[in-house]
Design a protein around this motif. Structure first.
Motif, short mmCIF file in Angstrom:
data_model
loop_
_atom_site.label_atom_id
_atom_site.label_comp_id
_atom_site.label_asym_id
_atom_site.label_seq_id
_atom_site.Cartn_x
_atom_site.Cartn_y
_atom_site.Cartn_z
N ASP A 88 -6.81 12.62 -5.95
CA ASP A 88 -6.99 11.82 -7.16
C ASP A 88 -7.08 10.34 -6.81
N VAL A 89 -6.25 9.91 -5.83
CA VAL A 89 -6.21 8.51 -5.43
C VAL A 89 -6.18 8.42 -3.91
N VAL A 90 -6.99 7.53 -3.36
CA VAL A 90 -6.95 7.19 -1.94
C VAL A 90 -6.52 5.72 -1.84
N VAL A 91 -5.42 5.47 -1.13
CA VAL A 91 -4.94 4.10 -0.91
C VAL A 91 -5.29 3.72 0.52
N TYR A 92 -6.09 2.68 0.68
CA TYR A 92 -6.59 2.30 2.00
C TYR A 92 -5.87 1.06 2.52
N ASP A 93 -5.26 1.19 3.70
CA ASP A 93 -4.60 0.07 4.39
C ASP A 93 -5.41 -0.23 5.64
N GLY A 94 -6.28 -1.25 5.56
CA GLY A 94 -7.22 -1.53 6.63
C GLY A 94 -6.65 -2.31 7.78
N THR A 95 -7.48 -2.52 8.79
CA THR A 95 -7.05 -3.25 9.98
C THR A 95 -6.73 -4.71 9.65
N SER A 96 -7.50 -5.30 8.75
CA SER A 96 -7.28 -6.68 8.31
C SER A 96 -8.03 -6.88 7.02
N ALA B 141 0.83 -1.21 0.00
CA ALA B 141 0.00 0.00 0.00
C ALA B 141 0.87 1.26 0.00
N ALA B 142 1.93 1.26 0.82
CA ALA B 142 2.83 2.41 0.88
C ALA B 142 3.53 2.61 -0.46
N LEU B 143 3.96 1.51 -1.08
CA LEU B 143 4.66 1.60 -2.37
C LEU B 143 3.71 2.12 -3.45
N ALA B 144 2.47 1.62 -3.45
CA ALA B 144 1.50 2.09 -4.44
C ALA B 144 1.22 3.59 -4.26
N ALA B 145 1.10 4.04 -3.01
CA ALA B 145 0.85 5.46 -2.75
C ALA B 145 2.02 6.31 -3.26
N GLN B 146 3.23 5.84 -3.01
CA GLN B 146 4.41 6.57 -3.50
C GLN B 146 4.44 6.60 -5.03
N TYR B 147 4.05 5.49 -5.64
CA TYR B 147 4.05 5.42 -7.11
C TYR B 147 3.04 6.40 -7.71
N TYR B 148 1.81 6.39 -7.19
CA TYR B 148 0.80 7.29 -7.73
C TYR B 148 1.22 8.76 -7.54
N ALA B 149 1.80 9.06 -6.37
CA ALA B 149 2.26 10.43 -6.11
C ALA B 149 3.36 10.82 -7.08
N SER B 150 4.26 9.87 -7.39
CA SER B 150 5.36 10.16 -8.33
C SER B 150 4.84 10.42 -9.74
N GLU B 151 3.63 9.92 -10.03
CA GLU B 151 3.02 10.15 -11.34
C GLU B 151 2.27 11.48 -11.40
N GLY B 152 2.38 12.26 -10.32
CA GLY B 152 1.75 13.58 -10.30
C GLY B 152 0.33 13.58 -9.81
N LEU B 153 -0.12 12.46 -9.22
CA LEU B 153 -1.48 12.37 -8.71
C LEU B 153 -1.52 12.72 -7.24
N ARG B 154 -2.47 13.55 -6.85
CA ARG B 154 -2.60 13.89 -5.43
C ARG B 154 -3.13 12.67 -4.70
N THR B 155 -2.32 12.13 -3.80
CA THR B 155 -2.59 10.82 -3.20
C THR B 155 -2.70 10.92 -1.69
N CYS B 156 -3.62 10.13 -1.14
CA CYS B 156 -3.79 10.06 0.31
C CYS B 156 -3.71 8.60 0.73
N LEU B 157 -2.77 8.28 1.61
CA LEU B 157 -2.66 6.94 2.20
C LEU B 157 -3.45 6.94 3.51
N VAL B 158 -4.45 6.08 3.59
CA VAL B 158 -5.30 5.99 4.78
C VAL B 158 -4.95 4.72 5.54
N VAL B 159 -4.51 4.87 6.78
CA VAL B 159 -4.13 3.74 7.62
C VAL B 159 -5.17 3.56 8.70
#
Length: 436
Positions: free
Chosen positions: A185-193, A67-85
């Protein structure tokens, strides 16, 4: 699946939607970079285009890292990204190199992270209900004595409140936002399980089942006709901040409005242009692979498609076992103190980028196929075998209820196929049900 009886004992898994289930959801949408939105774009149109990404897999498979890697990738592509933990695990803090709290914190260019804490999420809806109660006076002031900080989290609340928070971030209902400037632009969700994430995915559809029965009770019983109008008014007034108005609306119109909102939320998770879900497995562990296969089937039961499979090492058998899903190896080169994300993102293979890109929507394997000439319904159910699937029929053969993986799904049968189950067999990871 020979000898399988089709009473409360046959079985099936599926996706049931009001759109045709045989539709091809995998049409091309264009490259990922086309998602970029100019800074001057209307805030509501930006919110409407927000995408949601999540990862499923056994604990220890690397879900949070992916999830962290995907968030970094989308951000590197110029997309405003939010990682939700949504956990108290400090691992995301280490991965992102910043202290993640309950307010968005900037971790990198185009990337913010936020941690959901259900105890704190309780406060806002409670305050909204209190304000609504002041207007409708349903509790006659009793609610004013409830202190939100005294309330604790009960089992099941995590899924409910994470679903509400995700709706705010993605604006899946298309409502007017309190803070139009806080859009992504993108929300990456890292859930409890994985189990809780699947519950969240299926929450709106399950709520529709309950709503149908509650509405029936409210309209056809004396106590329902007496109390329902006041309760409906309180619920709708509590949602007043979203722009919902009950002025001049009948109870029927309010019920219909709630139903439409639940349908919108449910449809969001079946739309591959807005929601993507990936499996993460450890190719070195057969247990992890088996868990991934089961979660694939459970995701289908919850009403979502899987768009691809990732692992942090190669495995010769993985592509075959998860076919027709695409598989890619993610880079893993963490140091002891910090993660060099620029190197990590640069090391992503073309296969990994292709899976993450929004132009790819995963396997074209249809989840449900209706064959009028053979009078069969074929349900794609990876990760299950015949002993783990149960099929029920109610309401005169107009639908199938499938139970598998602690999930239940209702499949509405087309008018030309409605009837009693005559037999069922399991082949090629699919349940083939024959109808009379």
């Amino acid at each position: 699946m020979e000898g399988m009886r089709c009473s409360p004992a046959c079985s099936a898994v599926v996706t049931h939607r009001r759109r045709s289930l045989g539709d091809d959801f995998f049409s091309r949408r264009g490259r990922l970079r086309q998602m970029k939105v100019s800074a001057s774009a209307n805030a509501n149109s930006v919110a409407d285009s927000t995408k949601l990404v999540t990862f499923l897999g056994k604990g220890g498979s690397g879900r949070s890292t992916a999830a962290a890697l995907a968030a970094q990738y989308y951000a590197s592509e110029g997309l405003r990204t939010c990682l939700v933990v949504h956990s108290q695990d400090p691992t995301p803090n280490f991965l992102m190199g910043c202290e993640i709290g309950t307010s968005p914190v900037t971790c990198n260019k185009n990337l913010v992270a936020v941690r959901l804490e259900t105890t704190k999420l309780l406060l806002e809806p409670l305050n909204q209900v209190k304000k609504a109660d002041t207007r409708v006076n349903l509790s006659q002031g009793v609610l004013e004595g409830v202190v939100g900080e005294e309330l604790g989290v009960l089992p099941g609340m995590d899924s409910i409140f994470s679903a509400l928070e995700i709706e705010k971030l993605t604006n899946s209902l298309g409502r007017k936002r309190k803070d139009p400037g806080q859009t992504y632009d993108v929300v990456v969700y890292d859930g409890t399980s994985t189990e809780e994430t699947l519950r969240m995915i299926g929450a709106a559809e399950r709520a529709r089942w309950y709503l149908k029965h509650i509405r029936n009770m409210a309209e056809k019983t004396d106590i329902g006709r007496l109390t329902a109008p006041s309760v409906l008014k309180l619920i709708t007034e509590s949602m007043g901040s979203s722009g919902v108005s009950i002025d001049g609306k009948t109870s029927t119109e309010i019920w219909d409005n709630i139903e439409q909102n639940l349908q919108k939320a449910s449809a969001f998770f079946t739309d591959p242009s807005r929601f993507r879900s990936f499996l993460v497995v450890d190719p070195r562990s057969q247990l992890s692979i088996s868990s991934g296969l089961r979660y694939w089937g459970c995701a289908i039961q919850a009403g979502a498609r899987i768009s691809g499979v990732f692992g942090f090492s190669s495995g010769a058998k993985v592509p075959e076992q998860f076919s027709p899903l695409a598989f890619a190896v993610l880079p893993y080169s963490f140091g002891e103190s910090t993660v060099e994300w620029d190197k990590m993102v640069s090391a992503l293979s073309d296969e990994a980028k292709s899976i993450l890109d929004w132009s790819q929507f995963g396997s074209a394997q249809p989840l449900v196929r209706f064959d009028g000439s053979k009078r069969t319904v074929t349900l794609f159910m990876p990760g299950f075998d015949k002993s783990q699937i149960k099929l029920f029929q109610y309401r005169g053969g107009t639908e199938l209820l499938v139970e598998a993986g602690d999930q239940r799904r209702v499949i509405q049968l087309p008018s030309g196929l409605q009837g009693k189950v005559a037999g069922a067999k399991f082949e090629n990871a699919s349940l083939v049900v024959t109808l009379r």
